[in-house]
Design an enzyme around this catalytic site. Structure first.
Site, short mmCIF file in Angstrom:
data_model
loop_
_atom_site.label_atom_id
_atom_site.label_comp_id
_atom_site.label_asym_id
_atom_site.label_seq_id
_atom_site.Cartn_x
_atom_site.Cartn_y
_atom_site.Cartn_z
N LYS A 13 0.72 -1.24 -0.15
CA LYS A 13 0.05 -0.05 -0.03
C LYS A 13 0.89 1.22 0.16
CE LYS A 13 -3.68 2.10 2.62
NZ LYS A 13 -4.52 2.00 3.65
N LYS A 39 -2.44 -1.68 -3.59
CA LYS A 39 -3.21 -0.45 -3.75
C LYS A 39 -2.28 0.78 -3.71
CE LYS A 39 -5.58 1.72 -0.34
NZ LYS A 39 -6.75 1.62 0.78
#
Ligand code: PBG
Length: 326
Positions: free
Chosen positions: A196, A249
């Site tokens: 992330k 992500k």
């Protein structure tokens, strides 16, 4: 072999031959729909920063989940919107908290017709907006894991299908796994956001959960996009700690990372097409500069082509309608 013996256009002359040789497929079962859930009754409030997305009270959430099932969208990712906040997010470690209540209702109504994934973080529940407990001006890793473990048990007891920790604390996957197993929840998978990045693409999301980060940023725990190999250690550690799939992500701008993870690791990859991409496309399509669904379809295919197994997308409903029509 080169032209004129080879003519690559031979495989493109009509739709049937094009379909025959296409090898990337996007199915409704690949789509995970993110939903924001709030307290109250009969609420379906549009989120300014995410036009076309809403905050739902639980009664309206159940109308939505019914519609999703009818469209063959069978996975949702839940985010809590909470006015009640405290220093550490302990407020969420409670069966009366919004997400545990929502999970119970969804499961009562739909059983296993829909897979409920809970995004696990403290940032919707802390007064300062950070992902965990602050010590000396920074998010304390191990204290934050303690609240995440407590929240996980509440989610598990509520009937959650999958837990998705999005906090980026070191070691949380292993600690949550141990806590779940100790309490008899060895069947519940953990899908951590293993990779992330600290990204400006999350801007519109923070408006959705009323999180305006009171000073500071997330760069002491989320990854730097200027680093090309750190993702390897993040994924390796999560796999060693017992994760069942990994979330990457953002997806767009990070397709190189998805593709490398796909080549190197034998684990399902869930990619998140995040709020910033959604809202940029919405704005541009409002100006008639692009077609929202065509562009989104192309992006989702690129994410699958890179190697993602499934995709979290705010466009799940429109995309599923388009897929179902074919
Ligand atoms: C919570 C969380 C965020 C997103 C998903 N879970 C925000 C953040 O980490 O700052 C972003 C999702 C999106 O932008 O669509 N930690």
């Amino acid at each position: 072999m080169n032209y004129p013996n080879s003519r690559l256009r031979r495989l493109r002359y009509n739709p049937n031959i094009r379909n025959l040789v296409e090898d990337i497929n996007l199915k409704t079962s690949d789509l995970i729909y993110p939903i924001f859930v709030c307290e109250g009754k009969n609420i379906k409030e549009e989120i300014k920063s995410l036009p076309g997305q809403y905050r739902y009270s639980i009664d309206n959430l159940l109308i939505l989940t019914k519609e999703l099932i009818s469209l063959n969208i069978n996975s949702v990712l839940l985010f809590g919107v909470s006015d009640k906040k405290d220093d550490s997010g302990n407020i969420a470690c409670n069966h009366k908290s919004i997400i545990p209540k929502a999970i119970k209702k969804i499961k009562e109504n739909h059983n296993d017709d829909i897979l409920v994934i809970a995004d696990l973080c403290n940032c919707s529940y802390t007064s300062h907006g950070h992902c965990g407990t602050i010590v000396d001006g920074d998010v304390d890793n191990d204290l934050t894991i303690e609240t995440l473990c407590k929240q996980s048990i509440i989610l598990a007891e509520s009937g959650v299908d999958i837990i998705a920790p999005s906090d980026m604390m070191d070691g949380r996957t292993g600690e949550i796994r141990k806590e779940l197993d100790k309490n008899g929840f060895h069947k519940i998978p953990i899908f951590p956001y293993s990779v992330k990045y600290a990204s400006s693409f999350y801007g519109p999301f923070r408006g959705a959960v009323s999180n305006s980060l009171n000073g500071g940023d997330r760069e002491t725990h989320q990854m730097s996009f200027k680093n090309s190999s750190e993702y390897l250690r993040e994924i390796e550690q999560d796999i060693n700690e017992g994760c069942d799939a990994v979330i990457i992500k953002p997806a767009l701008s990070y397709l190189d990372i998805i593709s490398k993870v796909k080549d190197r690791f034998n684990i399902p990859i869930i990619a998140y097409n995040v709020s910033g991409v959604y809202s940029m496309i919405k704005s541009a399509s409002k100006e008639n500069l692009i077609d929202e669904i065509d562009i989104t379809m192309e992006i989702l295919y690129s994410i699958k082509r890179a190697g993602a197994t499934a995709i979290i997308t705010y466009n799940a409903v429109e995309i599923a309608k388009k897929i179902n029509k074919k």
